[in-house]
Design a protein around this motif. Structure first.
Motif, PDB file in Angstrom:
ATOM      1  N   ALA A  36       0.809  -0.958  -0.047  1.00  0.00           N
ATOM      2  CA  ALA A  36       0.009  -0.008   0.005  1.00  0.00           C
ATOM      3  C   ALA A  36       0.931   1.083  -0.070  1.00  0.00           C
ATOM      4  CB  ALA A  36      -1.020   0.217   1.129  1.00  0.00           C
ATOM      5  N   ALA A  37       0.501   2.210  -0.754  1.00  0.00           N
ATOM      6  CA  ALA A  37       1.089   3.353  -0.558  1.00  0.00           C
ATOM      7  C   ALA A  37       0.789   4.153   0.705  1.00  0.00           C
ATOM      8  CB  ALA A  37       0.705   4.403  -1.730  1.00  0.00           C
ATOM      9  N   ALA A  38       1.925   5.214   1.043  1.00  0.00           N
ATOM     10  CA  ALA A  38       1.513   5.909   2.465  1.00  0.00           C
ATOM     11  C   ALA A  38       0.183   6.525   2.422  1.00  0.00           C
ATOM     12  CB  ALA A  38       2.771   6.744   2.495  1.00  0.00           C
ATOM     13  N   ARG A  66       9.918   4.049  -1.567  1.00  0.00           N
ATOM     14  CA  ARG A  66       9.210   3.679  -0.538  1.00  0.00           C
ATOM     15  C   ARG A  66       9.275   4.693   0.885  1.00  0.00           C
ATOM     16  NH1 ARG A  66       4.444   1.077  -0.568  1.00  0.00           N
ATOM     17  NH2 ARG A  66       4.870  -0.451   1.153  1.00  0.00           N
ATOM     18  N   LEU A  67      10.595   4.954   0.976  1.00  0.00           N
ATOM     19  CA  LEU A  67      10.976   5.710   2.067  1.00  0.00           C
ATOM     20  C   LEU A  67      10.564   7.249   1.655  1.00  0.00           C
ATOM     21  CD1 LEU A  67      14.585   4.318   2.822  1.00  0.00           C
ATOM     22  CD2 LEU A  67      12.602   4.649   4.597  1.00  0.00           C
ATOM     23  N   ALA A  68      10.670   7.583   0.397  1.00  0.00           N
ATOM     24  CA  ALA A  68      10.250   8.912   0.083  1.00  0.00           C
ATOM     25  C   ALA A  68       8.701   9.230  -0.012  1.00  0.00           C
ATOM     26  CB  ALA A  68      10.620   9.228  -1.661  1.00  0.00           C
ATOM     27  N   ASP A  69       8.094   8.002  -0.215  1.00  0.00           N
ATOM     28  CA  ASP A  69       6.600   8.078  -0.187  1.00  0.00           C
ATOM     29  C   ASP A  69       6.216   8.345   1.432  1.00  0.00           C
ATOM     30  OD1 ASP A  69       3.844   7.800  -0.604  1.00  0.00           O
ATOM     31  OD2 ASP A  69       4.106   5.685  -0.534  1.00  0.00           O
ATOM     32  N   LEU A  70       6.713   7.573   2.357  1.00  0.00           N
ATOM     33  CA  LEU A  70       6.596   7.754   3.844  1.00  0.00           C
ATOM     34  C   LEU A  70       6.994   9.153   4.059  1.00  0.00           C
ATOM     35  CD1 LEU A  70       7.772   4.655   5.391  1.00  0.00           C
ATOM     36  CD2 LEU A  70       5.608   5.399   5.327  1.00  0.00           C
ATOM     37  N   ASN A  71       7.986   9.706   3.572  1.00  0.00           N
ATOM     38  CA  ASN A  71       8.485  10.988   4.106  1.00  0.00           C
ATOM     39  C   ASN A  71       7.756  12.160   3.392  1.00  0.00           C
ATOM     40  OD1 ASN A  71      10.605  12.766   5.449  1.00  0.00           O
ATOM     41  ND2 ASN A  71      10.922  13.346   3.229  1.00  0.00           N
ATOM     42  N   ALA A  72       7.110  11.923   2.265  1.00  0.00           N
ATOM     43  CA  ALA A  72       6.394  12.967   1.717  1.00  0.00           C
ATOM     44  C   ALA A  72       5.023  13.175   2.332  1.00  0.00           C
ATOM     45  CB  ALA A  72       6.151  12.750   0.042  1.00  0.00           C
ATOM     46  N   THR A  73       4.524  11.897   2.609  1.00  0.00           N
ATOM     47  CA  THR A  73       3.085  11.866   3.147  1.00  0.00           C
ATOM     48  C   THR A  73       3.088  12.202   4.489  1.00  0.00           C
ATOM     49  OG1 THR A  73       2.531   9.904   1.537  1.00  0.00           O
ATOM     50  CG2 THR A  73       1.188  10.216   3.387  1.00  0.00           C
ATOM     51  N   PHE A  74       4.223  12.043   5.438  1.00  0.00           N
ATOM     52  CA  PHE A  74       4.019  12.017   6.931  1.00  0.00           C
ATOM     53  C   PHE A  74       4.899  12.953   7.515  1.00  0.00           C
ATOM     54  CE2 PHE A  74       2.259   7.659   6.057  1.00  0.00           C
ATOM     55  CZ  PHE A  74       0.920   7.866   6.201  1.00  0.00           C
ATOM     56  N   SER A  75       5.778  13.634   6.803  1.00  0.00           N
ATOM     57  CA  SER A  75       6.775  14.575   7.378  1.00  0.00           C
ATOM     58  C   SER A  75       7.218  14.030   8.785  1.00  0.00           C
ATOM     59  CB  SER A  75       6.028  15.905   7.217  1.00  0.00           C
ATOM     60  OG  SER A  75       5.878  16.328   5.930  1.00  0.00           O
ATOM     61  N   PHE A  76       7.728  12.891   8.958  1.00  0.00           N
ATOM     62  CA  PHE A  76       8.276  12.613  10.122  1.00  0.00           C
ATOM     63  C   PHE A  76       9.297  13.220  10.981  1.00  0.00           C
ATOM     64  CE2 PHE A  76       6.951   8.345   8.408  1.00  0.00           C
ATOM     65  CZ  PHE A  76       5.597   8.146   9.298  1.00  0.00           C
ATOM     66  N   ASN A  93      19.227   2.428   8.308  1.00  0.00           N
ATOM     67  CA  ASN A  93      19.049   0.986   7.730  1.00  0.00           C
ATOM     68  C   ASN A  93      19.106   1.040   6.506  1.00  0.00           C
ATOM     69  OD1 ASN A  93      18.914  -1.895   8.720  1.00  0.00           O
ATOM     70  ND2 ASN A  93      17.177  -1.600   7.382  1.00  0.00           N
ATOM     71  N   ASN A  94      18.439   2.095   5.851  1.00  0.00           N
ATOM     72  CA  ASN A  94      18.401   1.865   4.510  1.00  0.00           C
ATOM     73  C   ASN A  94      19.565   2.997   3.816  1.00  0.00           C
ATOM     74  OD1 ASN A  94      16.134   0.104   3.742  1.00  0.00           O
ATOM     75  ND2 ASN A  94      15.196   1.393   5.364  1.00  0.00           N
ATOM     76  N   ALA A  95      20.305   3.596   4.499  1.00  0.00           N
ATOM     77  CA  ALA A  95      21.247   4.494   4.051  1.00  0.00           C
ATOM     78  C   ALA A  95      20.671   5.592   3.217  1.00  0.00           C
ATOM     79  CB  ALA A  95      22.490   4.076   3.191  1.00  0.00           C
ATOM     80  N   TRP A  96      19.359   6.081   3.389  1.00  0.00           N
ATOM     81  CA  TRP A  96      18.398   6.958   2.738  1.00  0.00           C
ATOM     82  C   TRP A  96      18.919   8.329   2.907  1.00  0.00           C
ATOM     83  CZ3 TRP A  96      13.883  10.194   3.493  1.00  0.00           C
ATOM     84  CH2 TRP A  96      13.119  10.431   2.160  1.00  0.00           C
ATOM     85  N   LYS A  97      19.810   8.957   1.871  1.00  0.00           N
ATOM     86  CA  LYS A  97      20.399  10.205   1.987  1.00  0.00           C
ATOM     87  C   LYS A  97      19.576  11.238   2.013  1.00  0.00           C
ATOM     88  CE  LYS A  97      24.561   8.685  -0.670  1.00  0.00           C
ATOM     89  NZ  LYS A  97      25.295   8.565  -1.503  1.00  0.00           N
ATOM     90  N   PRO A  98      18.288  11.423   1.592  1.00  0.00           N
ATOM     91  CA  PRO A  98      17.532  12.492   1.851  1.00  0.00           C
ATOM     92  C   PRO A  98      17.092  12.909   3.323  1.00  0.00           C
ATOM     93  CG  PRO A  98      16.902  11.345  -0.213  1.00  0.00           C
ATOM     94  CD  PRO A  98      17.811  10.426   0.310  1.00  0.00           C
ATOM     95  N   GLY A  99      17.306  11.963   4.176  1.00  0.00           N
ATOM     96  CA  GLY A  99      17.025  11.927   5.668  1.00  0.00           C
ATOM     97  C   GLY A  99      18.211  12.339   6.394  1.00  0.00           C
TER      98      GLY A  99
END
Length: 159
Positions: A36-38, A66-76, A93-99
């Motif tokens: 499911a999408a965020a 998937r991380l970008a979707d969570l980030n854009a939807t919920f702005s954690f 854990n995912n070495a996600w550079k935008p975070g």
């Protein structure tokens, strides 16, 4: 009585707690893990505990999209410290550079040991993470209370 008083561990007849709120969060974990999408998740009115449960129970290995979707939807990164800690553990854990930048800001401005030490411990597990942790900690350390400093110094082999 024998099981409760004289034997180790919890007896087999211990009551099992139930939480309708965590059950709702678990349903969204299952939906997310199924693809499911965020924006499709039913999260209206969630508490901190529900967000923490969700972020710590979804699959740990996530694609950048998937991380970008969570980030854009919920702005954690705008959430409270508990939710941010759980979010940044996924970022690490995912070495996600935008975070990285929001996580850096969090580590510099939040000095609560129970919020930052797990992040430093996770960062210390990888080459990129230990370099990131040392750079950020050098800036953050002077503003931390002595208790987190002692713990994080040990975690990062700080000299």
């Amino acid at each position: 009585v024998e099981d409760w008083v004289y034997k180790g561990g919890l007896p087999s007849n211990v009551p099992q707690p139930q939480s309708s709120r965590l059950n709702r969060a678990e349903a969204q974990v299952q939906a997310w893990n199924a693809g499911a999408a965020a924006g499709q998740l039913d999260v209206e009115g969630w508490s901190t505990q529900q967000w923490d449960y969700f972020l710590t129970h979804i699959k740990k290995d996530l694609a950048a999209a998937r991380l970008a979707d969570l980030n854009a939807t919920f702005s954690f990164y705008k959430s409270n410290g508990i939710v941010q800690r759980a979010w940044y553990q996924l970022v690490i854990n995912n070495a996600w550079k935008p975070g990285y930048k929001p996580m850096e800001d969090f580590l510099i401005h939040v000095g609560r040991r129970w919020l930052v030490r797990p992040l430093y411990a996770d960062l210390a597990k990888s080459d990129w993470g230990i370099d990131f942790a040392h750079r950020v900690y050098a800036e953050a350390r002077p503003g931390y209370h002595p208790h987190p400093v002692q713990s994080i110094d040990t975690t990062l082999d700080w000299e």
